[in-house]
Design an enzyme around this catalytic site. Sequence first.
Site, PDB file in Angstrom:
ATOM      1  N   TYR A 219      72.863 -11.755  43.640  1.00 35.45           N
ATOM      2  CA  TYR A 219      74.036 -11.267  43.131  1.00 35.45           C
ATOM      3  C   TYR A 219      74.376  -9.858  42.729  1.00 35.45           C
ATOM      4  CZ  TYR A 219      73.869 -16.518  42.912  1.00 35.45           C
ATOM      5  OH  TYR A 219      73.720 -17.447  43.507  1.00 35.45           O
TER       6      TYR A 219
ATOM      7  N   TYR B  70      80.995 -10.248  34.553  1.00 35.30           N
ATOM      8  CA  TYR B  70      80.767 -11.493  33.430  1.00 35.30           C
ATOM      9  C   TYR B  70      79.507 -11.226  32.358  1.00 35.30           C
ATOM     10  CZ  TYR B  70      78.158 -13.039  37.328  1.00 35.30           C
ATOM     11  OH  TYR B  70      76.998 -13.036  38.467  1.00 35.30           O
TER      12      TYR B  70
ATOM     13  N   CYS C 204      84.273   5.816  38.732  1.00 41.19           N
ATOM     14  CA  CYS C 204      85.490   6.471  37.867  1.00 41.19           C
ATOM     15  C   CYS C 204      86.198   5.481  37.146  1.00 41.19           C
ATOM     16  CB  CYS C 204      86.396   7.215  38.603  1.00 41.19           C
ATOM     17  SG  CYS C 204      85.836   8.631  39.148  1.00 41.19           S
ATOM     18  N   GLU C 205      85.283   4.540  36.200  1.00 40.24           N
ATOM     19  CA  GLU C 205      85.689   3.284  35.355  1.00 40.24           C
ATOM     20  C   GLU C 205      85.043   3.723  34.147  1.00 40.24           C
ATOM     21  OE1 GLU C 205      88.046   0.909  36.114  1.00 40.24           O
ATOM     22  OE2 GLU C 205      88.288   1.714  38.119  1.00 40.24           O
TER      23      GLU C 205
ATOM     24  N   ARG D  10      77.675  -7.410  38.078  1.00 36.11           N
ATOM     25  CA  ARG D  10      77.610  -8.327  37.307  1.00 36.11           C
ATOM     26  C   ARG D  10      77.670  -8.189  35.773  1.00 36.11           C
ATOM     27  NH1 ARG D  10      72.894 -10.622  36.502  1.00 36.11           N
ATOM     28  NH2 ARG D  10      73.785 -12.515  36.028  1.00 36.11           N
TER      29      ARG D  10
ATOM     30  N   GLU E 101      69.380 -26.513  45.383  1.00 35.57           N
ATOM     31  CA  GLU E 101      70.108 -25.251  46.174  1.00 35.57           C
ATOM     32  C   GLU E 101      69.748 -23.887  45.013  1.00 35.57           C
ATOM     33  OE1 GLU E 101      74.119 -26.237  46.212  1.00 35.57           O
ATOM     34  OE2 GLU E 101      74.008 -27.520  48.082  1.00 35.57           O
ATOM     35  N   PRO E 102      68.447 -23.625  44.974  1.00 35.82           N
ATOM     36  CA  PRO E 102      68.239 -22.285  44.149  1.00 35.82           C
ATOM     37  C   PRO E 102      68.520 -21.216  44.737  1.00 35.82           C
ATOM     38  CG  PRO E 102      66.145 -23.143  45.086  1.00 35.82           C
ATOM     39  CD  PRO E 102      67.255 -24.214  45.606  1.00 35.82           C
TER      40      PRO E 102
ATOM     41  N   ARG F 234      69.209 -17.637  42.457  1.00 36.66           N
ATOM     42  CA  ARG F 234      68.768 -16.842  41.602  1.00 36.66           C
ATOM     43  C   ARG F 234      67.244 -17.083  41.180  1.00 36.66           C
ATOM     44  NH1 ARG F 234      71.958 -14.467  37.841  1.00 36.66           N
ATOM     45  NH2 ARG F 234      73.812 -16.141  38.262  1.00 36.66           N
TER      46      ARG F 234
ATOM     47  N   SER G 283      75.257 -21.174  36.764  1.00 42.24           N
ATOM     48  CA  SER G 283      74.353 -20.309  37.123  1.00 42.24           C
ATOM     49  C   SER G 283      73.861 -20.133  35.924  1.00 42.24           C
ATOM     50  CB  SER G 283      75.143 -19.172  38.132  1.00 42.24           C
ATOM     51  OG  SER G 283      73.970 -18.510  39.117  1.00 42.24           O
TER      52      SER G 283
HETATM   53  C1  LIG Z   1      77.077 -24.576  45.337  1.00 41.37           C
HETATM   54  C2  LIG Z   1      76.253 -23.766  44.914  1.00 41.37           C
HETATM   55  N1  LIG Z   1      74.837 -23.964  45.107  1.00 41.37           N
HETATM   56  C3  LIG Z   1      73.925 -23.092  44.706  1.00 41.37           C
HETATM   57  C4  LIG Z   1      74.290 -21.845  44.069  1.00 41.37           C
HETATM   58  C5  LIG Z   1      73.092 -21.192  43.575  1.00 41.37           C
HETATM   59  O1  LIG Z   1      73.105 -20.665  42.246  1.00 41.37           O
HETATM   60  P1  LIG Z   1      71.912 -20.260  41.563  1.00 41.37           P
HETATM   61  O2  LIG Z   1      71.617 -18.765  42.267  1.00 41.37           O
HETATM   62  O3  LIG Z   1      72.603 -20.133  40.118  1.00 41.37           O
HETATM   63  O4  LIG Z   1      70.722 -20.987  41.686  1.00 41.37           O
HETATM   64  C6  LIG Z   1      75.681 -21.381  43.945  1.00 41.37           C
HETATM   65  C7  LIG Z   1      76.050 -20.352  43.166  1.00 41.37           C
HETATM   66  O5  LIG Z   1      77.046 -19.990  42.811  1.00 41.37           O
HETATM   67  C8  LIG Z   1      76.571 -22.232  44.403  1.00 41.37           C
HETATM   68  O6  LIG Z   1      77.796 -21.968  44.394  1.00 41.37           O
END
Ligand SMILES: Cc1ncc(COP(=O)(O)O)c(C=O)c1O
Length: 435
Positions: A397, A340, A367-368, A336, A292-293, A295, A212
Amino acid sequence: MRLNGIEVGDYTSTFREVALRFHTPSFVFDVDCFRSRLRNFRQLVRAKFDAKGISTSVSYAAKAFLCTELVGILADEGLNIDCCSLLEAKTALRGSMRGGQIGLHGNNKSDAELKLALENDFHAVFIDSLDEIVRVEDIAKALDKTANIILRLTTGVHAGGHEFISTAHEDQKFGLSVSSTSGADSVALQAVEQVLACEHLKLQGVHSHIGSQIASPDGFLASAEKLLEFRLHVKSRFGVLLETLDLGGGFGIQYLDTDPELDLTQLFESLQGLISEHSKANQLPLPSLVFEPGRWVIGPCMFMVYTVGTIKDVEYSAGMFRRYVSVDGGMADNIRPMLYGAKYSCYALTFEPSDDTTACRVVGKHCESGDILIDDVQLPKSLKRNDLLVIPSVGAYSYSMSSNYNMLPKPAVIALENGRVREMIKRQDESEIIR
Ligand SMILES: Cc1ncc(COP(=O)(O)O)c(C=O)c1O
């Protein structure tokens, strides 16, 4: 402040209205911006692939942010959806997606998840381990269904910066490895053989999601090349043509104005060239593609509005001070940075505007001591309690990973659409949390 082509300052009056009417912390979700990013992505994919004979579909990654209303918007804009849990999938169904528009991912799918996918004829079950093949076959047989199978491959391509958001390198929990050190068949080839032997499974294709927040085309191209080679190998070894290559998501956005912007046009042109040439050279029909976008489409469309609370100057070495600016949320609404090391910028709405700035650390109220949202940012010296602090690019996310740590309610999500604001997701209720 301009990020992802969006001028954050243009939203100033919206942020003030949201704080006044719905209180803080609240996410502000620009629905028009989301629709236009979905449309841009879809149109660019059509122009660069479909127009060249490579058919495509786009599946939104539900994990980035999901609610029933969002599903309706995706359906309006011609997108499918990828889910990786029972309730993500049920939300997609409730929000008007047909089963054929939903894909089921996950490294540890429950029987209930698999059953839901098969009962509703999901367009694909993404196989993540060898034992899952047997489980899907058994459930499909019991339901007298045929399951469309896409194998999630581990291609060994490392991209996406932090290890926790890289997903196709070896030695992690996702996927079926395409490499083998022993000379025996790779796990991915074993999976092909197993699926082909199952009566209720149809092998549709292969998938790879390399990670990602990726800003450069190299990893995407390397991964596509691995899938193409695997497709060729499967054809020559088993005589079977894999129709679909699912190239996953991972398209990066700007969190800081110094972050590079991923050039999607260039990436898609390079991918199209690679896929067309490979198919032609090996006399294979063109595959169909899935993207599969998550973000890229949702991230830039949401902003977090916090109210500033305690401000204190802390001496961190002799005579050196750092200003700690506390806000009324933190790691429970945006994990986030802590999970990471994600970096954000912020935008201050002060009562007394001033160009004079000082180095600040923006921290939450949890409390961290690690509850640090922004490690080092210049903010106006005039910043005071009750001013507003806005963090842009929080659509992906943040809400979806939020928790009730310290019994804090999950924030409201306020939709901005056609110039008006309204509650899309209510702030979590006190009684719900105490119960
Ligand atoms: C299998 C799969 N496809 C798509 C995504 C979407 O990723 P992004 O939001 O970075 O486009 C993820 C994110 O973890 C994923 O695990």
